[in-house]
Design an enzyme around this catalytic site. Structure first.
Site, PDB file in Angstrom:
ATOM      1  N   HIS A  98       3.335 -35.618 -16.294  1.00  0.00           N
ATOM      2  CA  HIS A  98       3.115 -36.017 -14.895  1.00  0.00           C
ATOM      3  C   HIS A  98       2.799 -37.517 -14.858  1.00  0.00           C
ATOM      4  O   HIS A  98       2.126 -38.036 -15.759  1.00  0.00           O
ATOM      5  CB  HIS A  98       1.964 -35.203 -14.301  1.00  0.00           C
ATOM      6  N   GLU A 167      10.169 -36.571  -9.855  1.00  0.00           N
ATOM      7  CA  GLU A 167       9.109 -37.025  -8.958  1.00  0.00           C
ATOM      8  C   GLU A 167       9.068 -38.549  -8.983  1.00  0.00           C
ATOM      9  O   GLU A 167       8.440 -39.137  -9.882  1.00  0.00           O
ATOM     10  CB  GLU A 167       7.750 -36.495  -9.428  1.00  0.00           C
TER      11      GLU A 167
HETATM   12  P1  PGA Z   1       2.099 -34.632  -3.769  1.00  0.00           P
HETATM   13  O1  PGA Z   1       1.992 -34.463  -5.346  1.00  0.00           O
HETATM   14  O2  PGA Z   1       2.878 -33.458  -3.244  1.00  0.00           O
HETATM   15  O3  PGA Z   1       0.683 -34.645  -3.294  1.00  0.00           O
HETATM   16  O4  PGA Z   1       2.810 -35.925  -3.526  1.00  0.00           O
HETATM   17  C1  PGA Z   1       3.082 -34.003  -6.098  1.00  0.00           C
HETATM   18  C2  PGA Z   1       2.763 -34.097  -7.565  1.00  0.00           C
HETATM   19  O5  PGA Z   1       2.068 -35.037  -7.975  1.00  0.00           O
HETATM   20  O6  PGA Z   1       3.177 -33.251  -8.370  1.00  0.00           O
END
Ligand code: PGA
Length: 247
Positions: A98, A167
């Site tokens: 992450h 992401e």
């Molecule tokens: P968020 O986080 O939906 O609050 O943007 C997503 C993540 O960090 O996996």
């Protein structure tokens, strides 16, 4: 058809006690939907009580995942939790790489690669997060960054199933989303790279994450090629999270 996967990343929120009330509410809302899976990823302590809790045990298609795992097998590594320890409490998924771990705790692709190998040995499905920072995006290097993350993190890895969560770092917790064309381009970049690394289409899922909520879900979900979503903030409330899964 591949299942659609909805992953709740609770980050450092929701104590065991709070999780119990989340589960009670979620259990009342939940209806099993064909071709949809839910993966809840609480903190380690909440994960232990969650996997022991009876609340969601009888519900189909709900699974638990960890948010992190050690890159070491065992031994003198204060504060770390091993893949074998996660396996012991029957955790089925684990988030690795992450961007918060990469940025705040200096995790490298090499460490993420080691983590994935250990998860594979324990039969835990990795959820590998990839994505570019705003700087790399502005330099036009998004593809390059993600290609490098995939090839380094998956170097010499053999897993029968893996989830790749795209992401973009600038979209996490900011209320900003990538456009459908950005997501679509990145989806084909990831798919091609996964094929090149030897994965056949059935072995991997590609999810999107970054400020997904009920209001923007419909527009992101136009990207019908996506296999699901990784959801942070909007997964902390059972009703909000269920609305997203149910949509
Ligand atoms: P968020 O986080 O939906 O609050 O943007 C997503 C993540 O960090 O996996």
């Amino acid at each position: 058809m591949k299942d659609k996967i909805y992953i709740a990343n609770w980050k450092m929120n929701i104590t065991s006690k709070e999780a119990q009330s989340f589960f009670d509410k979620f259990e009342r809302l939940y209806k099993k939907e064909e071709n949809k899976k839910v993966v809840l990823c609480p903190s380690f302590t909440t994960l232990v009580s969650s996997t022991n809790s009876q609340s969601l045990k009888n519900l189909d298609n709900i699974y638990f995942g960890a948010q992190n795992v050690s890159d070491k097998i065992s031994g003198a590594f204060t504060g770390e939790v091993s893949a074998a320890m996660l396996e012991e409490i029957e955790v089925e998924y684990c988030i690795v790489g992450h961007s918060e771990r990469r940025a705040v705790y200096n995790e490298t692709d090499q460490m993420i690669n080691d983590k994935i190998k250990l998860l594979a040995k324990s039969g835990i499905i990795p959820i590998l997060c990839v994505g570019e920072t705003l700087d790399s995006r502005e330099r036009g290097e998004s593809d390059q960054v993600v290609l490098k993350q995939l090839s380094s993190c998956l170097n010499q890895v053999a897993v029968s199933e893996i989830i790749i969560a795209y992401e973009p770092v600038w979209a996490i917790g900011t209320g900003k989303n990538a456009s459908i064309s950005d997501i679509s381009n990145m989806n084909s970049t990831i798919k091609k790279q996964m094929n090149k690394l030897g994965y056949i289409d059935d072995q991997f899922y590609i999810l999107y994450g970054g400020s997904v909520n009920i209001d923007n879900l419909s527009s992101i979900d136009e990207a019908s090629f996506l296999n699901g979503f990784l959801i942070g903030g909007a997964s902390l409330n059972p009703q909000n999270f269920w609305d997203i899964v149910d949509k």
